[in-house]
Design a protein around this motif. Structure first.
Motif, PDB file in Angstrom:
ATOM      1  N   PRO A 188     -29.514   5.133  -7.303  1.00 50.54           N
ATOM      2  CA  PRO A 188     -30.076   3.778  -7.374  1.00 50.54           C
ATOM      3  C   PRO A 188     -29.570   2.954  -8.561  1.00 50.54           C
ATOM      4  N   THR A 189     -29.450   3.572  -9.732  1.00 47.96           N
ATOM      5  CA  THR A 189     -29.102   2.755 -10.911  1.00 47.96           C
ATOM      6  C   THR A 189     -27.657   2.272 -10.832  1.00 47.96           C
ATOM      7  N   VAL A 190     -26.738   3.176 -10.510  1.00 42.79           N
ATOM      8  CA  VAL A 190     -25.319   2.792 -10.480  1.00 42.79           C
ATOM      9  C   VAL A 190     -25.049   1.868  -9.296  1.00 42.79           C
ATOM     10  N   ALA A 191     -25.672   2.149  -8.147  1.00 44.67           N
ATOM     11  CA  ALA A 191     -25.462   1.280  -6.975  1.00 44.67           C
ATOM     12  C   ALA A 191     -25.957  -0.132  -7.260  1.00 44.67           C
ATOM     13  N   SER A 192     -27.100  -0.253  -7.930  1.00 48.97           N
ATOM     14  CA  SER A 192     -27.627  -1.588  -8.224  1.00 48.97           C
ATOM     15  C   SER A 192     -26.768  -2.311  -9.246  1.00 48.97           C
ATOM     16  N   LEU A 261     -35.559  -5.520  -3.353  1.00 47.97           N
ATOM     17  CA  LEU A 261     -35.704  -6.922  -2.916  1.00 47.97           C
ATOM     18  C   LEU A 261     -36.399  -7.757  -3.981  1.00 47.97           C
ATOM     19  N   THR A 262     -37.482  -7.210  -4.547  1.00 48.82           N
ATOM     20  CA  THR A 262     -38.313  -8.038  -5.431  1.00 48.82           C
ATOM     21  C   THR A 262     -37.823  -8.059  -6.874  1.00 48.82           C
ATOM     22  N   TYR A 263     -37.236  -6.944  -7.339  1.00 46.15           N
ATOM     23  CA  TYR A 263     -36.838  -6.892  -8.745  1.00 46.15           C
ATOM     24  C   TYR A 263     -35.370  -7.190  -8.980  1.00 46.15           C
ATOM     25  N   GLN A 264     -34.536  -7.042  -7.945  1.00 45.08           N
ATOM     26  CA  GLN A 264     -33.119  -7.357  -8.178  1.00 45.08           C
ATOM     27  C   GLN A 264     -32.670  -8.599  -7.417  1.00 45.08           C
ATOM     28  N   TYR A 265     -32.956  -8.667  -6.101  1.00 53.58           N
ATOM     29  CA  TYR A 265     -32.431  -9.782  -5.322  1.00 53.58           C
ATOM     30  C   TYR A 265     -33.160 -11.091  -5.644  1.00 53.58           C
ATOM     31  N   LEU A 266     -34.475 -11.021  -5.766  1.00 53.49           N
ATOM     32  CA  LEU A 266     -35.238 -12.257  -5.994  1.00 53.49           C
ATOM     33  C   LEU A 266     -34.900 -12.925  -7.339  1.00 53.49           C
ATOM     34  N   PRO A 267     -34.837 -12.158  -8.455  1.00 50.09           N
ATOM     35  CA  PRO A 267     -34.426 -12.803  -9.712  1.00 50.09           C
ATOM     36  C   PRO A 267     -33.034 -13.419  -9.620  1.00 50.09           C
ATOM     37  N   TYR A 573     -35.559  -0.718 -15.812  1.00 46.94           N
ATOM     38  CA  TYR A 573     -34.934  -0.889 -17.128  1.00 46.94           C
ATOM     39  C   TYR A 573     -33.416  -0.999 -16.977  1.00 46.94           C
ATOM     40  N   GLU A 574     -32.835  -0.131 -16.160  1.00 46.90           N
ATOM     41  CA  GLU A 574     -31.375  -0.054 -16.049  1.00 46.90           C
ATOM     42  C   GLU A 574     -30.753  -1.334 -15.505  1.00 46.90           C
ATOM     43  N   ILE A 575     -31.394  -1.970 -14.495  1.00 49.52           N
ATOM     44  CA  ILE A 575     -30.751  -3.155 -13.908  1.00 49.52           C
ATOM     45  C   ILE A 575     -30.809  -4.332 -14.877  1.00 49.52           C
ATOM     46  N   GLN A 579     -23.841  -4.763 -18.517  1.00 49.90           N
ATOM     47  CA  GLN A 579     -22.798  -3.804 -18.134  1.00 49.90           C
ATOM     48  C   GLN A 579     -21.860  -3.496 -19.297  1.00 49.90           C
ATOM     49  N   GLN A 580     -21.898  -4.336 -20.329  1.00 49.78           N
ATOM     50  CA  GLN A 580     -21.016  -4.109 -21.479  1.00 49.78           C
ATOM     51  C   GLN A 580     -21.633  -3.154 -22.502  1.00 49.78           C
ATOM     52  N   ASP A 581     -22.885  -2.750 -22.299  1.00 50.80           N
ATOM     53  CA  ASP A 581     -23.558  -1.885 -23.274  1.00 50.80           C
ATOM     54  C   ASP A 581     -22.973  -0.474 -23.184  1.00 50.80           C
TER      55      ASP A 581
END
Length: 891
Positions: A188-192, A261-267, A573-575, A579-581
């Motif tokens: 989930p973390t890497v795919a997102s 849907l709610t935490y990644q796509y909506l923001p 937390y991960e999403i 990506q530069q961290d």
């Protein structure tokens, strides 16, 4: 292939010919042909997916005439293409469906697209992938159009175009399958972070440019928009282009659940539609305009898949972060659209459809409570334009030179700036037809509440009545109106010219139409199945892909890998992390447990793909465990395979990457197959009194194992052939003790051995020469790792961790642990993650001067004493083995 075939096995090369049938006879039967340089038998029968050989695949993608003819015939006879799921008519024959073959084929065929998506700069990514997708879909259109003729007498040019389209389609299909497969494989973390983020960026590119915003001409009779039916899908070309991207995005949501849907796509949607920083009049750029269309399309998809409780929870957010900003652009009297009325019309149609979908899902009362502001804003623009049409608006030359826009006082008592140059564009969009299109469904959806929510509903109702009158002047009573509605079919833009004539119609306001303003749409809806007959089309998002997309609400299937509990907290937390961290952050979040060993875990080694890991234990077994996310952080996972051929405690386990074998050692080295558990080879020490004390595997493409025995001799064994490869003495007259640890450099050119006396020896693997030997530590050396750039990291029982350059005398960095020696560590980029017997995890840098952050493992997350540690660099997780036989995955 002339003469004797050269056998691959004769040269000792791997046999690459499996799956391709070669024949010896010289005469070709009619059913056979040379296809793409391979001589293959072609069966006229359709083959099973498993029976498809490499030769068959290659002939599909070749452009030779005979195969194209067959393809065309298959194409013409086949079913229409279903673009949403992107399964080509005969993709079951083109692409193997089994998991195993997908893994290899898709990595080969689709890696170009994905590498661009994952590693390239974001901007390059979108452009590159966008080109691929758009070209593909346009050629798909060509294929479908030309394939529907069915005469079999097309010209050769059409044939080549068609084959090109087919190849593009297969490529797109393969890329989609590969993205889906990667999404599940990466976790989930890497795919997102890497797949979903780039797909979301790609979605905007699908709508850039005026051509992508043209309404598509659907085959068959399509009732006109004027039938008052907003539920009927009006796809634009961009919707077809974005189909594959949306299907991949929804696949990720299927895998990991609603939070995606709610935490990644909506923001991301609210970021796309957020108003610009400038408060003054702004002109949208084409990217922002495409972003608005993409955002509304994706929101529509999300609403369909949300459960009722979640939808009610996030409704205020959807209203304030999505609907109001979109309506702000849509109804703005000062913001122009780069593609003009066309783009604004498309956005208008999509937004009506989205709001209607939400209204249908939540019911009248909730609309009044949560959505009255967006709905009223939408209807308000008609009043504003009506008033502007009756006010003569002129720009003073002085104002124009200063860039000031005239302020107009509206009947609601507010002063608003208006750009007179935009009035033409606005009047082309908010026509009588659009008023009718909005008014009919909303008066049905809202019923009597329409009076409370929409102050100007009477005006819009009258405009809708005017539109009805304009398409059917004879209709004065509701009864005669009903047949007129579906039968009429004016073009969309034909009513654009009716705006200036509205003043001529103003005398009809207050006539019989006012009394019937609610009843007309009510009657036509109750008796005429046309408008509400296809209500379900609201959820379609304009993909034109058949009934599966037509639901108001669809269940997200419950996946075993859905995010909940600790997994959900960690993923959230991960999403949010950039990506530069490049730093490793240890939060001590427990994700999974792997119980099963009955003795202490001596070693843990993740496989290179990070899907599985190996563990060796005092209980004389090696276990292979799956690493897919599961449960809420408390779940326990069973091993996939147990290797029980060892006779003593296993102290080393590793993967020989080139041939994909596992190497484990208990004093003798076992080489075995991780897929079947079958022992391939056992290397016993020559003398049972001189056991092996340390083992290391060479990196790919080498296939050797290096072993150190207790007489300070280093031996190399190639797993492909019997006997020893090399044998080197390391002692050199001294007595440095036993070899405790071995490390091979990432290039495989040198190997370093650490002794129990604290002595270290560096050896060149190509010549066998000792490059350097030096007293590195005062105590027993516990572990050594070699890093890129000729850097060595060693830890010792004298409580120190030291970083060395291979041929420099002094250490680069020197860390001292206060309480316990660092008996296990692993590397993450330029950082070292360390573990001690006191259950303390530390992170220190290879580059900066010594400073170490340590975390004590809580007994809740980790019981027992830490014995081994391994890091998953891509997923940024830690595997911790303990003396009680349980391994835990922490982040």
């Amino acid at each position: 292939i002339d003469g004797e075939p050269v056998t691959a096995s004769g040269l000792g090369l791997p046999d690459y010919m499996s799956g391709v049938s070669f024949h010896d006879q010289t005469d070709l039967p009619e059913t056979e042909d040379f296809q793409a340089g391979l001589y293959v038998a072609e069966s006229p029968q359709p083959q099973e997916p498993e029976a498809v050989s490499l030769g068959r695949l290659s002939d599909k993608s070749s452009t030779s005439e005979p195969s194209l003819g067959d393809e065309r015939a298959a194409d013409e006879g086949g079913a229409p293409v279903d673009k949403s799921s992107l399964r080509s008519g005969d993709s079951s024959q083109d692409l193997k469906q089994s998991e195993g073959s997908e893994e290899e084929e898709e990595e080969e065929e689709g890696c170009v697209v994905l590498e661009e998506e994952e590693e390239g700069e974001p901007d390059e990514v979108t452009v590159a992938s966008d080109l691929t997708l758009s070209d593909t879909v346009l050629s798909m259109e060509t294929v479908v159009a030309s394939g529907s003729g069915g005469d079999g007498e097309e010209e050769e040019e059409q044939l080549s175009e068609q084959s090109e389209g087919k190849e593009q389609k297969i490529l797109l299909d393969t890329a989609c399958k590969m993205v889906r497969w990667l999404s599940a494989k990466l976790g989930p973390t890497v795919a997102s972070r890497h797949v979903a983020r780039n797909l979301l960026r790609l979605l905007t590119s699908c709508y850039v440019g005026p051509t992508r915003q043209q309404f598509t001409v659907s085959s068959g009779e399509s009732p006109p928009l004027s039938a008052g039916n907003i539920y009927q899908k009006r796809p634009v070309l961009g919707d077809i282009v974005s189909g594959p991207v949306l299907s991949c995005l929804l696949h990720i949501a299927h895998l990991y659940g609603e939070p995606v849907l709610t935490y990644q796509y909506l923001p991301y949607i609210s970021y796309l539609v957020a108003p610009g920083s400038t408060s003054g009049p702004s002109r949208l750029n084409s990217r922002k305009e495409a972003g608005l269309l993409a955002a509304v399309t994706l929101t529509q998809k999300i609403i369909v898949y949300l459960s009722d409780t979640t939808l009610m929870d996030i409704l205020p957010r959807i209203s304030h972060e999505v609907l109001l900003p979109v309506l702000g652009f849509l109804t703005s009297l000062v913001t122009g659209f780069p593609s003009g009325a066309q783009a604004r019309t498309v956005l208008c149609v999509k937004t009506i459809s989205l709001i209607a979908l939400i209204c249908l899902r939540i019911g009248q009362e909730m609309v009044q409570q949560h959505l009255s502001e967006p709905v009223a804003t939408f209807f308000q623009v008609f009043s504003q334009l009506y008033e502007l049409r009756h006010q003569d608006l002129k720009l003073d030359p002085a104002d124009r030179s200063e860039g000031l826009l005239p302020e107009v006082a509206f009947s609601d008592g507010q002063q608003r700036p208006v750009d007179p140059t935009l009035l033409d564009e606005l009047q082309k969009v908010f026509t009588l037809e659009m008023a009718y299109t909005i008014y009919v469904p909303f008066s049905c959806l809202l019923g009597d509440i329409i009076r409370k929510i929409i102050p100007n509903h009477e005006l819009v109702g009258e405009l809708a009545g005017l539109y009805l009158e304009s398409i059917s002047p004879s209709s004065c009573n509701p009864a005669s109106m009903e047949p007129a509605v579906p039968s009429s079919s004016p073009e969309w833009d034909s009513q654009g010219g009716s705006c200036p004539q509205d003043d001529g119609h103003s005398g009809t306001f207050g006539s019989v139409l006012v009394g019937n303003r609610i009843q007309i749409p009510g009657d036509s809806h109750s008796e005429n199945p046309g408008p509400l007959g296809s209500i379900s089309g609201v959820g379609g998002g304009g993909l034109g892909s058949g009934s599966e997309d037509n639901a108001l609400k669809r269940e997200l299937p419950r996946s075993a890998h859905g995010l909940s509990g600790n997994w959900l907290a960690y993923w959230q937390y991960e999403i949010g992390v950039s990506q530069q961290d490049a730093h490793f952050h240890f939060h001590q979040i427990r994700l999974q447990s792997f119980p099963g060993h009955s003795g202490a875990v001596k070693c843990v080694a993740p496989l290179s793909s990070e899907d599985f890991f190996l563990s060796g234990s005092k209980d004389r077994t090696v276990r292979l465990w799956p690493l897919y996310n599961y449960g809420d952080g408390t779940s326990e996972t069973a091993p996939r395979l147990v290797y029980a051929q060892h006779r003593k405690s296993v102290f080393y386990v590793g993967q020989l990457e080139a041939p994909q074998h596992v190497v484990s050692c208990d004093g003798a080295v076992h080489v075995w197959d991780p897929f079947t558990g079958k022992t391939l080879r056992i290397v016993e020490p020559l003398d049972s009194r001189v056991p092996l004390t340390a083992v290391a595997v060479m990196p790919a493409p080498h296939t050797s194992i290096t072993m150190a025995s207790s007489d300070s001799t280093l031996r190399f064994v190639d797993c492909r052939k019997p006997g020893l490869q090399h044998e080197f003495r390391l002692g050199g007259g001294l007595n440095p003790g036993l070899v405790r640890s071995l490390a091979v450099s990432p290039s495989g050119r040198s190997v370093v051995a650490g002794f129990s006396s604290g002595f270290m020896v560096l050896l060149d693997t190509r010549t066998g020469l000792v490059l350097r030997g030096w007293p590195a530590h005062e105590g027993d050396i516990l572990q050594i790792k070699a890093v890129e750039g000729s850097v060595l990291v060693s830890s010792s029982s004298d409580h120190s961790l030291t970083v060395w350059k291979e041929l420099e005398q002094k250490p680069t960095h020197h860390y001292k642990s206060a309480s316990d020696p660092i008996h296990t560590f692993d590397l993450y980029g330029s950082e070292v993650v360390t573990g001690t017997v006191a259950n303390k995890i530390g992170v220190c840098s290879l580059l900066e001067p010594p400073s170490q952050a340590t975390t004590k493992l809580s007994s809740e997350n980790f019981r027992g004493t830490l014995t081994s540690l391994a890091l998953l660099p891509t997923k940024r997780h830690l595997l911790l083995g303990s003396d009680n036989g349980v391994i835990r995955l922490l982040a």
